[in-house]
Design a protein around this motif. Structure first.
Motif, PDB file in Angstrom:
ATOM      1  N   ARG A 238       2.211   6.741  -6.833  1.00  0.00           N
ATOM      2  CA  ARG A 238       1.160   7.681  -7.272  1.00  0.00           C
ATOM      3  C   ARG A 238       1.577   9.126  -7.013  1.00  0.00           C
ATOM      4  NH1 ARG A 238      -2.679   3.884  -5.446  1.00  0.00           N
ATOM      5  NH2 ARG A 238      -2.658   4.780  -3.355  1.00  0.00           N
TER       6      ARG A 238
ATOM      7  N   SER B  15       6.020  -0.350  -9.509  1.00  0.00           N
ATOM      8  CA  SER B  15       4.961   0.344 -10.229  1.00  0.00           C
ATOM      9  C   SER B  15       5.603   0.900 -11.487  1.00  0.00           C
ATOM     10  CB  SER B  15       4.369   1.454  -9.363  1.00  0.00           C
ATOM     11  OG  SER B  15       3.387   2.133 -10.102  1.00  0.00           O
TER      12      SER B  15
ATOM     13  N   TYR C  94       0.828  -1.210   0.000  1.00  0.00           N
ATOM     14  CA  TYR C  94       0.000   0.000   0.000  1.00  0.00           C
ATOM     15  C   TYR C  94       0.867   1.266   0.000  1.00  0.00           C
ATOM     16  CZ  TYR C  94      -4.392  -2.514   0.669  1.00  0.00           C
ATOM     17  OH  TYR C  94      -5.484  -3.319   0.485  1.00  0.00           O
TER      18      TYR C  94
ATOM     19  N   GLU D  41       2.604   1.674  -3.431  1.00  0.00           N
ATOM     20  CA  GLU D  41       1.645   2.178  -4.429  1.00  0.00           C
ATOM     21  C   GLU D  41       1.395   3.669  -4.224  1.00  0.00           C
ATOM     22  OE1 GLU D  41      -1.580  -1.009  -4.049  1.00  0.00           O
ATOM     23  OE2 GLU D  41      -1.955  -0.186  -6.039  1.00  0.00           O
TER      24      GLU D  41
ATOM     25  N   PHE E  71       0.761  -1.561 -10.681  1.00  0.00           N
ATOM     26  CA  PHE E  71       1.429  -2.067  -9.485  1.00  0.00           C
ATOM     27  C   PHE E  71       1.565  -3.586  -9.561  1.00  0.00           C
ATOM     28  CE2 PHE E  71       1.043  -3.902  -5.195  1.00  0.00           C
ATOM     29  CZ  PHE E  71       2.192  -3.363  -4.629  1.00  0.00           C
TER      30      PHE E  71
END
Lengths: 600, 265
Positions: free
Chosen positions: A271, A292, A264, A267, A297
């Motif tokens: 982003r 990623s 998490y 990712e 991902f």
């Protein structure tokens, strides 16, 4: 809820260690206030995971003067009131055994692959992937299901409204395997087949239905399956690991697998930074690789590559000569094999002395190399999507089968795990990463030295912005940026020139010859960079073209790596190679006499 | 390195050894509490389900999968012998027939009208559990197994291959740092557990196996010699299932290390 949070306590119960971090909002931004570690207490004689959690929380109480544990010790005080309690308590866990899953889907590269991505993204260990087209006979699939005894099965297959007969065939295999009737099976396939899958497996397993992981060919919907896997994970650890029933009551949110939490935060970083990233977590038995690329991902687990109990396997997979090529001293294959075998029998022993440390680092290079090789084949676009080609792109053969992994576009590498935590200095981490990953162009390097990615990953599930901010500022140690040109580098010739300007306008410039690893020690901070490669070399803008970008000088400043890839990768064990390796270590001052110079 | 390795070994010159002997699946316990038994005594027995075999009846008969049940000569739960017809399709107005015969002796597990596949399951395989240590049965867990207790010395090995075995112990070397060589293996060592010193090489291990020695306890072993003896490399940490014909237990690790005098010190 996120805006109201002023303080958060997060624990991660690992196989060997339980760790905790306390975060508090100061002047609008979260800061890391305290961190503590203690032994995990799942195994006898303690047999209660909350004892280890209490230990770390007590250590944080001692360090901060706060009161966090309830008076009876059975829980964390929430919400906060002055110096008592926190607003939120979260926990991740990798103890109690990972969730061992089997995944089934119709077509290996389509629904089965989507289901596998959902399972891996949820932090599970995927034992096998069964599909209609996997080339195995029915009885071999059934035997495999029986033999592996998974904790959980994820059954997918068919787009919504599409093929359901083959999904039912997969359900029949599961039925024929006669697994435990309490086995949870998550069905994430064609919605039209739900009832018939339910009828086929009635009384044979516990079925949970979620949205199709591949409702249409052009779309993957992984989050509902991931969330259901997390719910089953909680059931699994509560049933298996003593004390988790209590710990799960302490937290208002689900305990997630540590690897899912790391995923998490990775990712979220990808982003927010708008760049391709790669993160590694090298454990005692396994290595996780997260990436990623082009916004997609991917997580893979190399289940038999690690720096502890898996070392015996590493030497077989990597071959001894590939490990020995990274050593600056002579060592026989026999001694190497015996040393690594002994390390695998004592996985929690630290390397003793400089030679053992260098052997550990040599093995780490090969673990990274092999796990990234495995990872590359999974870094692909959504497969099975019909693509239209016209005359303009008929010669462009880059399809969805091709790996999206791109060494040149890789903007950030995050390293975490045992070998990086036990390294003597940050330059050792840099040499390991550069030798094994060999990024091209301009790449920032960072190390999660205190293994806080799971904690910040947990925080990201409730407040992503705060998690990102504190992870980048307090969780990661910025090692610096590496510049490595692509192309045929000529030994000794000028390979590139760099001009850096800091935020006060001060200019730094230098040129770099081919065939060396150079540490350019600059003040920590961000620079505007103009990099001019020699003709035939590329640092991101094309061969011979100047590349302008922003770069970070970190603990190791800026590192310029102009070593020739062929020489670097040569599987040669010779006096000349050993001298060359010694030279690279010296150029980066990776193994100095003085030890323990980490500044953070 | 050996000093570092020794710290984790368990060692007791005189202790109660308690071994729980458990079946892999539910079965029958053959001993009672208080029974005095040998190491070779069978204490529990169970039957592990056989393996599945699939036969694509629809394909073999050239029929549609949903019609499979109609052509079957046997139903779910029935036994079938190897070569016995499973399904039949009459052709040429009943003058001839296509038959699908069972490739194994088995029970019909399922008949799928979805894909036309019939799954057979071979007969269960009996599994016996031995006592492992000579002693007294102190607890019986119905259908699961039992606990056997014995008085003896306990030396924990660090690594081993070849599975459980038992036999009389014979010290086969003069010093704990001596290597046990092939020429020292003699025929009256048959059925024994040999305690060697620092290690053994492949030729000595092969000779011990050929002489009927059941197991060897070594201080250490060279990884390459072990791989050569086994004929394969061992990659993963979990061992014990190898079909070696000779059980090898290592107390200190890999390389060349004598058996420790007292591992706890």
């Amino acid at each position: 809820m996120a805006d109201r949070l002023q303080s958060v306590l997060i624990t991660d119960c690992g196989t060997g260690m339980t760790s905790a971090v306390l975060l508090r909002r100061e002047q609008g931004a979260f800061r890391l206030i305290a961190r503590a570690e203690a032994a995990t207490t799942v195994d006898p004689p303690h047999s209660d995971v909350t004892l280890g959690v209490r230990s770390v929380v007590e250590a944080i109480e001692e360090a901060t003067g706060m009161r966090l544990l309830k008076p009876d010790g059975d829980g964390i005080i929430t919400p906060a009131a002055g110096a008592t309690g926190v607003d939120l308590y979260l926990s991740a866990s990798s103890t109690g055994g990972g969730l061992q899953m089997m995944v089934a889907g119709l077509v290996r590269i389509m629904t089965a692959e989507s289901a596998e991505r959902a399972a891996l993204g949820a932090g599970a260990i995927v034992m096998d992937v069964i599909s209609i087209d996997d080339g195995r006979l029915a009885h071999e699939k059934i035997q495999r299901l029986r033999g592996l005894k998974p904790d959980l099965v994820l059954l997918s297959g068919g787009i919504d409204g599409g093929n359901y007969r083959d999904v039912l065939e997969l359900a029949e295999y599961i039925k024929a395997a006669k697994l435990d009737s309490k086995l949870p099976i998550i069905y994430a396939g064609n919605v039209d087949a739900q009832d018939r899958v339910g009828q086929t497996l009635e009384g044979k397993a516990r079925l949970f239905y979620v949205d199709n992981v591949r409702p249409v060919l052009e779309k993957e919907v992984l989050e509902p399956a991931r969330r259901e896997i997390h719910r089953r994970y909680m059931e699994h650890v509560v049933a298996r690991a003593p004390g988790y029933d209590k710990l799960s009551a302490w937290s208002k949110t689900s305990i997630l697998p540590s690897t899912a939490a790391i995923g998490y935060i990775v990712e979220a970083v990808a982003r927010s930074e708008h760049q391709d990233i790669l993160a590694l977590n090298i454990g005692e038995a396994t290595t996780d690789v997260f990436s990623s690329f082009a916004g997609r991902f991917t997580r893979t687990v190399s289940g038999d590559l690690g720096v502890g109990s898996s070392l015996s396997n590493v030497v077989l997979e990597a071959e001894a000569k590939n490990i020995l090529r990274w050593l600056p001293f002579e060592l026989s294959e026999t001694v190497l094999r015996n040393t690594l075998r002994n390390r695998s029998l004592h996985p929690y022993n630290r390397p003793e002395g400089d030679d053992e440390l260098r052997i550990e680092h040599a093995v780490t290079r090969e673990i990274i190399r092999l796990s990234i090789e495995q990872h590359k084949s999974s870094v692909v676009g959504l497969r099975g999507v019909r693509r239209q080609r016209d005359i303009s792109n008929v010669f462009d053969q880059k399809g969805s089968e091709e790996s999206l992994y791109d060494s040149m576009s890789l903007g950030l590498i995050i390293a975490s795990g045992t070998p990086f935590r036990l390294a003597d200095n940050p330059r050792q981490v840099v040499t390991m990463l550069l030798d094994a990953i060999q990024p091209l162009g301009v790449t920032q390097l960072a190390v999660d030295r205190h293994f806080m990615a799971p904690h910040f990953g947990m925080l990201s599930t409730v407040d992503e912005q705060s998690a990102l901010q504190v992870f980048m500022e307090d969780g990661l140690l910025q090692l610096g940026t590496v510049v490595r040109p692509a192309g045929e580098i000529k030994q000794g010739d000028n390979s590139l020139g760099m001009r850096l300007i800091d935020q006060d306008g001060k200019v730094y410039s230098d040129s770099f010859a081919g065939g060396q690893l150079r540490l350019w020690q600059l003040p920590v901070g961000r620079f505007a960079a103009h990099i001019t490669p020699a003709s035939g070399l590329d640092v991101g803008a094309g061969k011979g073209k100047m590349h302008t970008c922003s770069m970070v000088a970190g603990e190791c400043g800026i590192v310029v790596d102009t070593r020739d890839a062929t020489r670097l990768n040569a599987a040669v064990v010779s006096p000349a190679r050993r001298a060359e390796v010694a030279q690279w270590h010296k150029q980066l001052d990776a193994y100095p006499e003085a030890k323990g110079e980490w500044s953070k | 390195m050996s000093e570092k390795l020794r710290a984790v070994l368990d060692f007791a010159p005189d202790t109660t050894i308690s071994k729980t002997r458990r079946l892999p699946v539910a079965g029958e316990v053959l001993v009672s509490e208080g029974d005095v038994i040998t190491a070779e005594a069978i204490v529990a027995r169970a039957e592990v389900p056989g393996y599945p075999v699939d036969v694509n009846v629809a394909f073999r008969l050239g029929i549609e999968a949903p019609d499979t049940s109609r052509y079957m000569l046997k139903s779910v739960g029935e036994n079938v012998a190897e070569g016995e017809p499973l399904a039949r399709r009459k052709i040429l107005l009943g003058l001839s027939e296509e038959l699908v015969v069972s490739p194994v002796s088995a029970t019909i597990e399922s008949i799928s009208n979805l894909n036309g596949v019939v799954i057979l399951r071979t007969p269960p395989v009996p599994v016996d559990i031995q006592a492992y240590v000579p002693g007294i049965v102190t607890k019986v867990m119905p259908a699961e197994g039992c606990v056997v207790e014995a008085r003896g010395a306990m030396v924990q090995g660090l690594f081993g291959v070849g599975g459980e075995t038992a036999g009389a112990i014979r010290i086969a070397v003069e010093s704990r740092s001596d290597e046990l060589k092939a020429e020292q293996i003699v025929w009256d060592m048959k059925g024994k557990i040999l305690v060697a010193g620092s290690g053994m090489r492949k030729n000595a291990l092969l000779r011990a196996r050929d002489a009927g020695v059941r197991g060897v306890i070594l201080g250490s072993i060279d990884d390459k010699e072990l791989a050569s003896f086994l004929g394969t490399e061992i990659g993963l940490a979990i061992t014990g299932q190898e079909q070696t014909g000779l059980t090898v237990v290592v107390t200190e690790g890999f390389g060349d290390m004598p058996i420790a005098v007292n591992p706890k010190n």
